[in-house]
Design an enzyme around this catalytic site. Structure first.
Site, short mmCIF file in Angstrom:
data_model
loop_
_atom_site.label_atom_id
_atom_site.label_comp_id
_atom_site.label_asym_id
_atom_site.label_seq_id
_atom_site.Cartn_x
_atom_site.Cartn_y
_atom_site.Cartn_z
N GLU A 16 0.83 -1.21 0.00
CA GLU A 16 0.05 -0.06 -0.08
C GLU A 16 0.92 1.43 -0.04
O GLU A 16 0.28 2.10 0.73
CB GLU A 16 -0.87 0.07 1.04
CG GLU A 16 -1.80 -1.06 1.23
CD GLU A 16 -2.78 -1.20 2.62
OE1 GLU A 16 -3.77 -1.64 2.60
OE2 GLU A 16 -2.26 -0.98 3.61
C1 TNX Z 1 -4.59 -3.92 4.55
S1 TNX Z 1 -2.85 -6.59 4.13
C2 TNX Z 1 -3.14 -3.90 5.12
C3 TNX Z 1 -3.09 -3.18 6.41
C4 TNX Z 1 -4.55 -3.03 7.24
C5 TNX Z 1 -5.19 -4.34 6.64
C6 TNX Z 1 -6.48 -4.46 7.65
C7 TNX Z 1 -1.86 -5.28 3.91
C8 TNX Z 1 -0.67 -5.72 3.61
N1 TNX Z 1 -2.10 -4.08 4.50
O1 TNX Z 1 -2.32 -2.11 6.66
O2 TNX Z 1 -4.10 -3.10 8.56
O3 TNX Z 1 -5.53 -4.32 5.63
O4 TNX Z 1 -7.40 -5.38 7.27
#
Ligand code: TNX
Length: 531
Positions: free
Chosen positions: A342
């Site tokens: 992300e």
């Molecule tokens: C996505 S899964 C994220 C996290 C969040 C999560 C909540 C991932 C690699 N990144 O930053 O906490 O969703 O479900």
């Protein structure tokens, strides 16, 4: 390996799961004080063993005040661990000894088994005279001990003296894992969990033969590990959490103690420092890490994808180098997890530029890199471990990496994310990847889940637990139980044992253990929990 040829072994397994179902039927129609047939306990182990052969005559071993734990040299610590498990409820002395004499014994023998059992496999034999667990390594013995634990009555989990008899059904278990890596992840960044809370979770996951704990140690909302060369990361960056609470961090001494505690339970810790996104806590702690030289405020919300390290500043790489060096020194395990998910405000060329400098830093420290599968954009070495967290059953980045020779860790968000709500009424958790009831968590095959990713390219599975909505151990437990055991079984048990009816029956049988342990589990309507 059992001495049976493979096809016969599969038959035993099938027969055994059929027996488990039959045993359960008999049990639920019985009056509450009726003792279930002894062989049923032998068929209730989670994760399901490779083969279970209950003694046809229904014999049993009974622990007595004279029982000893007889260990080979090299098995002493596992012996002490077992004694610590059994002493509170039984009130027995259970001395750990290498003395070969005496009658009633639980023996832990090293090295006297078929090498095909591997490092984590074990055999467990029970007859009237005793219990014998054999394995090639302490890891295998520990796994055998977890199975033995489940063969004893649930009251064995009581932390004060409880009523026996302490019987173990006679028979034989031959067992080894399907996948090498069976992980749980705990996000200690969004909400901080104390060392005691983390240890409690380590104890719980170790019951189900999980061998890896991934700790998400830094995110926008908090930095949780002391870094001596950049002290404000912890003291300032760790001073809050989602919702504005006090946060916290582990000193390096506390962290080493956590790693050692996990190692005693045959669990390797993988530390994660997420980068270049998810870094607001670091950027808030040191103004010079920001492209504009201005530190943002600490963040206590739950948005993702708004922060990035400054890709074109040299200090960024000094910072990352220092952090990874201190982290590597705290890490006996082979992996450092560099996050990489992300990074929405980092351009793709910047993302690649960043990791092309950072990946060799980890390798130069003698560590392999783990990262969320987004990291594959930067083409890491084939020794790198991408962790798939998507919600679809195909991903080009992952397929290409597998073609190059990378192995993959599977944690599909719509199956294995323990922070997803069970259904629309679940008071905790999120739902961006959907609701995950127990049958959904259990209902996928890691060996054939992702297109273009054969079983041989799957290192294992992980059940991540993000903590935006979780603040205390009770919350962790409510989300992890009963789904964590489901993911653990997918990671350990041969696919030939996969059977929802058998699993839900065995899950129900775990409930009294969780109650003894004070685990506040979710009473899924899919399971016929005992009253
Ligand atoms: C996505 S899964 C994220 C996290 C969040 C999560 C909540 C991932 C690699 N990144 O930053 O906490 O969703 O479900």
């Amino acid at each position: 390996m059992s001495r049976l040829p493979a096809p016969r072994r599969a038959l035993v397994v099938l027969a055994v799961s059929a027996l488990a179902v039959l045993g359960a039927g008999a049990q639920s129609s019985a009056s509450p004080d009726h003792h279930p047939p002894k062989e049923s306990r032998m068929n209730q182990v989670i994760p399901a063993p490779v083969s279970v052969t209950p003694d046809r005559h229904g014999g049993e071993f009974r622990l007595t005040p004279d029982t000893v734990i007889r260990v080979d040299r090299g098995a002493k610590r596992v012996g002490e661990y077992l004694a610590d498990l059994l002493r509170p409820a039984t009130g027995y002395r259970l001395p750990v000894t290498d003395d070969r004499h005496g009658d009633s014994a639980i023996s832990l023998d090293l090295g006297k088994v078929d090498p095909r059992l591997g490092d984590e496999g074990y055999t467990l034999d029970v007859d009237r005279r005793g219990v014998e667990i054999k394995a090639r390594t302490a890891k295998g013995l520990f796994n055998g001990v977890q199975s033995l634990r489940q063969l004893l009555p649930a009251r064995i989990e009581s932390r004060s003296v409880a009523r026996g008899p302490w019987t173990v059904p006679a028979g034989r278990i031959v067992d080894q894992p399907r996948f090498a890596h069976r992980g749980a992840m705990l996000d200690v960044a969004r909400h901080f969990f104390s060392p005691e809370e983390v240890k409690r979770y380590i104890d719980q996951i170790s019951m189900y033969k999980i061998n890896t704990l991934h700790l998400h140690l830094a995110d926008d909302q908090g930095w949780r590990i002391e870094i001596k060369s950049w002290p404000r990361l912890a003291t300032y960056g760790g001073s809050t959490e989602v919702g504005g609470g006090p946060g916290g961090y582990y000193t390096q001494e506390q962290y080493r103690d956590l790693v050692a505690y996990a190692a005693e339970r045959q669990i390797t810790v993988i530390p994660e420092i997420d980068m270049p996104g998810h870094t607001n806590a670091a950027l808030a702690s040191y103004a010079e890490l920001n492209c504009d030289g201005v530190a943002p405020p600490l963040y206590t919300g739950t948005e993702v994808g708004f922060s990035s390290l400054c890709i074109d500043k040299e200090i960024t790489y000094r910072f990352v180098g220092d952090v990874l060096r201190e982290l590597a020194a705290l890490t006996p395990g082979e992996y450092l997890h560099l996050g990489g998910d992300e990074a929405h405000v980092t351009t793709e060329p910047d993302y690649i530029k960043f990791f092309q400098r950072v990946l060799p830093m980890a390798e130069d420290l003698g560590k392999k890199v783990a990262g969320w599968h987004d990291l594959l954009k930067a083409s890491p070495l084939t020794s790198a471990l991408p962790q798939y967290w998507g919600t679809t059953d195909s991903n080009q980045l992952v397929t290409d990496a597998v073609a190059r020779g990378n192995k993959v860790l599977l944690s599909p968000a719509n199956k294995s994310y323990l922070d997803m709500k069970y259904d629309e009424n679940t008071p905790l958790g999120l739902s961006w990847a959907g609701y995950i009831e127990v049958d959904t968590a259990y209902g996928w095959d890691p060996g054939s889940y992702l297109q273009g990713v054969p079983e041989s390219a799957v290192l294992g599975v992980e059940a991540p637990l993000w903590s935006e909505t979780l603040e205390i151990s009770d919350h962790i437990e409510f989300m992890a139980f009963p789904r964590l055991p489901a993911i653990a079984e997918l990671g350990w048990s041969p696919w030939s044992t996969h059977d929802w009816e058998s699993f839900r029956t065995r899950l129900a049988a775990q409930a009294p253990r969780w109650t003894e342990l004070g685990i506040d589990f979710y009473r899924s309507p899919q399971i016929d929990w005992p009253a």
